[in-house]
Scaffold this active site. Structure first.
Site, short mmCIF file in Angstrom:
data_model
loop_
_atom_site.label_atom_id
_atom_site.label_comp_id
_atom_site.label_asym_id
_atom_site.label_seq_id
_atom_site.Cartn_x
_atom_site.Cartn_y
_atom_site.Cartn_z
N ARG A 115 -30.25 59.86 15.30
CA ARG A 115 -30.81 61.12 15.62
C ARG A 115 -30.00 62.42 15.84
O ARG A 115 -28.90 62.22 15.99
CB ARG A 115 -31.36 60.98 17.06
N THR A 385 -42.47 62.32 7.73
CA THR A 385 -41.43 61.47 7.91
C THR A 385 -41.65 60.55 6.89
O THR A 385 -42.54 60.37 6.19
CB THR A 385 -41.47 61.03 9.31
N THR A 403 -36.47 61.44 9.14
CA THR A 403 -37.17 62.23 9.28
C THR A 403 -36.46 63.57 9.04
O THR A 403 -35.21 64.04 9.38
CB THR A 403 -38.07 62.81 10.46
N ASP A 427 -38.63 68.81 18.67
CA ASP A 427 -39.25 67.57 19.34
C ASP A 427 -38.72 67.73 20.49
O ASP A 427 -39.01 66.87 21.59
CB ASP A 427 -38.50 66.47 18.69
N SER A 456 -38.02 61.31 20.23
CA SER A 456 -38.47 60.99 18.99
C SER A 456 -39.68 60.11 19.10
O SER A 456 -39.75 59.52 20.26
CB SER A 456 -37.68 60.37 17.86
N GLY A 478 -45.68 60.48 11.04
CA GLY A 478 -46.86 60.63 11.72
C GLY A 478 -46.56 61.38 13.27
O GLY A 478 -47.55 61.39 13.82
N GLY A 479 -45.21 61.68 13.50
CA GLY A 479 -44.91 62.09 14.59
C GLY A 479 -45.47 61.28 15.80
O GLY A 479 -45.49 59.72 15.89
O1 DON Z 1 -39.15 62.21 15.73
C1 DON Z 1 -40.19 62.60 15.80
O2 DON Z 1 -40.88 61.93 16.40
C2 DON Z 1 -40.63 63.60 14.75
N1 DON Z 1 -39.71 64.50 14.34
C3 DON Z 1 -41.42 62.84 13.67
C4 DON Z 1 -42.10 63.87 12.64
C5 DON Z 1 -42.77 63.00 11.74
O3 DON Z 1 -43.24 61.88 11.86
C6 DON Z 1 -43.54 63.89 10.92
N2 DON Z 1 -44.50 63.08 9.90
N3 DON Z 1 -45.65 63.58 9.78
#
Ligand code: DON
Length: 575
Positions: A115, A385, A403, A427, A456, A478-479
């Site tokens: 990370r 991501t 990501t 984040d 994350s 997908g965050g």
């Molecule tokens: O690490 C995380 O949770 C976010 N930066 C992930 C972002 C993400 O999955 C974007 N995709 N839609």
């Protein structure tokens, strides 16, 4: 390769992995809403020996070729990551970060945290009151954390790789130098917002908008600067990125664009091995990513609450969605307030992932009513991501999610080096009390501090069947929706007995406590389902969106199945 082929039967027996998994209960009588666009599940790719599933068919083919040459799952993971950085620039990266969950054929499991970290000059209030919609935490140089991807790939290769490092970077160099033909999905990723953001930076226009215009399907994207950077990484290893020529280019870009990452920040970056987060779901073992990802903890908490709720209501019923949404809401309430970087904050991980705690939370669910969390406006779109899943011929399994955060990260390409920097700083709890790019409202535990990793939601996940054999390698972009997408695929397989195609294609729902609304996919809920849920007190996010993109390898009694989620142009390769 012949030597390894000859060893295969013995290795497979020893590992008990290539042998058929106990298998998921079979039943396929679940139907989706008539308006759902993925009603007909694509047949997964079947393979006896090896499988790679990623967000781009070319990257999956690169991984499968590495395995055919005798590379193992980690060699393939490295090659796929570099390939994705070229063919899938909206998310694949060398300027971002990610996580690996790895289960070796000998039964041991590992998690690698690569990370990004906050630069030494970062401050808790650095985005408060600054101009722009997110005060600079999303677009441009100040949004970037210290990249971890190259260090992470080098570290996993140092510990477990078999083929030479430079051989694993080579396919990506060729793709960047010779060019990649943009398919429909990649062309569509250059939407108006992306093009507007990339146009803010001359280096980004030069690298990703050839001739200054939006590339179209069928166009060939050549990335000579990126090819040069990758060639340097192939020749000199990660040092060139963290203290050599590429590091100098990053620092020069910081000076030009007003960023704060220094040479000292780059030199200090380290990927970290951590014990994977182990939990169980109805007797199946789940290996998840521990903090600084919330992925493993929150997935475990959701699944534990579902398990504590007893046998689940019928698939497709509003009663089932209610149980799922309340489990998600409770797990995200804990996630948003308590989790962060384990090197900086003490966290009640054991409590959050315990069965008695989940049982207590499950008892608090009123079966007829939604529990309100509060109201915060939602912002965000997109899938940016990238997750891929690999099983090699020896039975080693790798789940990798990486990501840049937002679509095309910070939109800032490092001049001369040809790669995008992340905007992972968003984040963190970048603006206390305010929603981030994903609508998450987070707490003090995830406050910005120098050297700290931002929390994350990425959830690379490996599931073992009740007798301990490999069953599932999965994950998603997908965050926050990563966690709930993975939870629903796991439950679709284990609780509802769906075949893989159906389990992945099924419409998904999402709740993250705040904003207090149900996220849903277009055509994924019937008017009747929404009416029943609304009567229970649920509000719905005004605009539907994609929830996840779950790239999965399943081990079944018949062998391996690989399936790229039909939502986003990925591909499986294996044999
Ligand atoms: O690490 C995380 O949770 C976010 N930066 C992930 C972002 C993400 O999955 C974007 N995709 N839609």
């Amino acid at each position: 390769m012949p030597r390894i082929r000859a060893l295969l039967p013995a290795l497979l027996l020893a590992a008990g992995c290539g042998a058929p998994a106990a298998g998921f209960r079979a039943s396929s009588d679940q139907s989706f809403p008539a308006a759902w666009r993925y009603r007909v599940p694509r047949a997964p790719l079947a393979g006896r020996w090896a499988m790679v599933v990623s967000d781009h068919p070319t990257a999956s083919a690169v991984g499968a070729a590495v395995l055919r040459r005798g590379g193992n799952a980690i060699d393939a993971a490295v090659a796929v990551a570099f390939a994705l950085a070229v063919v899938h620039p909206r998310a694949g990266n060398i300027g971002g970060g990610g996580f690996l969950v790895y289960r070796a054929a000998d039964g041991r499991s590992y998690a690698l945290d690569f990370r990004e970290t906050a630069p030494a000059a970062a401050r808790a209030d650095m985005y408060a009151g600054a101009a722009g919609p997110f005060g600079g935490s999303v677009t441009g140089a100040r949004a970037a954390g210290v990249p971890g991807s190259v260090a992470g790939l080098a570290e996993m290769h140092r510990r477990f790789g078999r083929l030479p490092w430079s051989d694993l970077v080579a396919p990506a160099i060729a793709l960047a130098r010779d060019g990649v033909v943009l398919d429909a999905f990649r062309a569509a990723s250059y939407n108006d917002t992306v093009v507007r953001r990339l146009r803010l930076f001359p280096s980004s226009v030069a690298a990703l908008l050839p001739g200054g215009r939006r590339p179209r399907e069928g166009d060939t994207l050549r990335q000579p600067d990126l090819a040069g950077t990758l060639a340097a990484i192939a020749d000199s290893g990660p040092d060139v990125f963290y203290r050599g020529r590429v590091a100098d280019q990053i620092v020069a870009e910081m000076r030009r664009s007003g960023g704060i990452i220094t040479l000292a920040d780059l030199e200090a970056y380290r990927a970290r091995w951590r014990p994977p987060l182990e939990s169980t779901y109805r007797g199946w073992r789940v290996l998840g990513m521990p903090p600084p990802s919330s992925g493993g903890v929150t997935l475990a908490e959701i699944l534990n609450i579902l398990e504590a709720s007893g046998p689940l209501p019928r698939y497709g019923s509003a009663a089932l969605m209610h149980v799922e949404l309340e489990a998600m809401r409770r797990a995200f309430t804990d996630r948003n307030s308590t989790l962060g970087d384990p090197d900086f904050v003490a966290m009640p991980v054991a409590k959050l992932t315990s069965k008695p705690y989940a049982a207590a939370l499950a008892r608090g669910v009123d079966l007829n009513r939604a529990t309100p969390t509060g109201e915060v406006p939602a912002v965000d779109e997109g899938q940016h991501t990238t997750h891929y899943s690999i099983v090699d011929p020896e039975g080693n399994a790798a789940a990798v999610t990486t990501t840049l955060n937002d679509d095309f990260g910070s939109a800032l390409v490092v001049g001369g080096a040809g790669f995008l920097l992340n905007d992972e700083m968003d984040d963190f709890t970048a603006r206390p009390g305010k929603p981030n790019l994903y609508g998450l409202v987070q707490g003090e535990a995830n406050a910005i501090a120098p050297g700290k990793r931002m929390l994350s939601a990425m959830a690379p996940t490996i599931v073992l069947d009740p007798s301990g054999r490999l069953a599932l390698v999965t994950g998603s972009p997908g965050g926050p929706r990563i966690i709930t997408a993975v939870a629903q695929v796991v439950s679709n397989l284990i609780d509802h007995g769906m075949p893989l195609g159906q389990a992945v294609a099924a419409p998904r729902i999402h709740h993250q406590a705040l904003p207090d609304s149900v996220y849903w996919e277009r055509g994924g809920l019937t008017a009747d389902q929404r009416r029943v849920l609304a009567a229970m007190g649920y509000r719905f996010r005004a605009r539907p969106l994609f929830i996840g993109d779950v790239n999965t390898v399943l081990a079944t009694p018949q062998g391996l199945q690989g399936l790229a989620d039909p939502r986003r142009g990925g591909g499986a390769a294996g044999w």
